[in-house]
Design an enzyme around this catalytic site. Sequence first.
Site, PDB file in Angstrom:
ATOM      1  CG  HIS A 166      25.474  33.122  72.104  1.00  0.00           C
ATOM      2  ND1 HIS A 166      24.811  33.887  73.044  1.00  0.00           N
ATOM      3  CD2 HIS A 166      26.801  33.407  72.241  1.00  0.00           C
ATOM      4  CE1 HIS A 166      25.695  34.625  73.692  1.00  0.00           C
ATOM      5  NE2 HIS A 166      26.905  34.352  73.231  1.00  0.00           N
ATOM      6  CD  GLU A 272      25.856  31.676  75.674  1.00  0.00           C
ATOM      7  OE1 GLU A 272      26.864  31.301  75.016  1.00  0.00           O
ATOM      8  OE2 GLU A 272      25.853  32.725  76.352  1.00  0.00           O
TER       9      GLU A 272
END
Length: 306
Positions: A166, A272
């Site tokens: 992330h 991500e």
Amino acid sequence: MPVKQASGRVTLTHAKGSSVELLMYGATIISWKAGTIIEPQPIERLFVSSKAAVDGSKPVRGGIPVIFPCFGPPSHPEHMKLAQHGFARNEVWKFDSIVMDNDEGVSVRLTLEPTAGIIAKYDKPFHLAYVVTLAEHQISTDLHVTNTSTSTAYPPDNLEFQALFHNYIRAPANDVLVFPLQNKNYFDKTEASEEARNKSKVETRAGVDVRQFTDSVYEDAGGKYEVTWPGGGVEITVRELKDVVVWNPQQAAGAKMGDMEDGGWERYVCVEPGHVRGFAKIEPGKTWIGQQVISVIHHERRINQL
């Protein structure tokens, strides 16, 4: 010392000045500093909200959290007791070893295995190893997922999971472009209805911007991305991470986040890489490795059309 451990943190330092800092909690990278050939002085490349908890009380708002074994709300029958984004980002990992320490770079390995707390909500046998490697102008993160089941039954006791890095890339959000995603299929999670969120769209833009609330999941996205803005950028290359999410809440959603600093959404874009459409599957005794390499772009590269 190129590798320093203190107070639940690990710091890697390269001979040329670049550095990485990560928490044992969540194995979350909270700082990556690197320069360029033109401007060698290292600068911060990741965004962490000034309101983020970095004391192990909750997942960190920023840096590079590790997502496993589910992305978003759980959808797999084996994941139903888990919170959003699974448990890897809010468990304390163990320092395993220094993998590399030479002029090329410095690398460490952290590990996570089932604890009583994990088993209570997720009873699949697994072993995670997370290898973080720092070079002068790049960082790589490798997640090794091993199915430690010893079952010989048929059908096999497969481990099915999702995984994602992330990345909060520090950047002027209103000037960012992400490419090449043109003609890729994606799912727009900002849509109001579940039906619309589950309907595939085709990206028409040569460069994807995040000037509006953006939460897009690109499927089979190609594995090599550039995130650019006037005067800077990074390149992300991946292995075994077929999808990529582009996210920025902008004020519409960002102002509702208790751990987001005021205006923080203007200072980053999340790009991500992950395996989040469907599930990766590994048989007993096998290991899956998902890797990303984030490199500083040394010379400004922009495209003229959105």
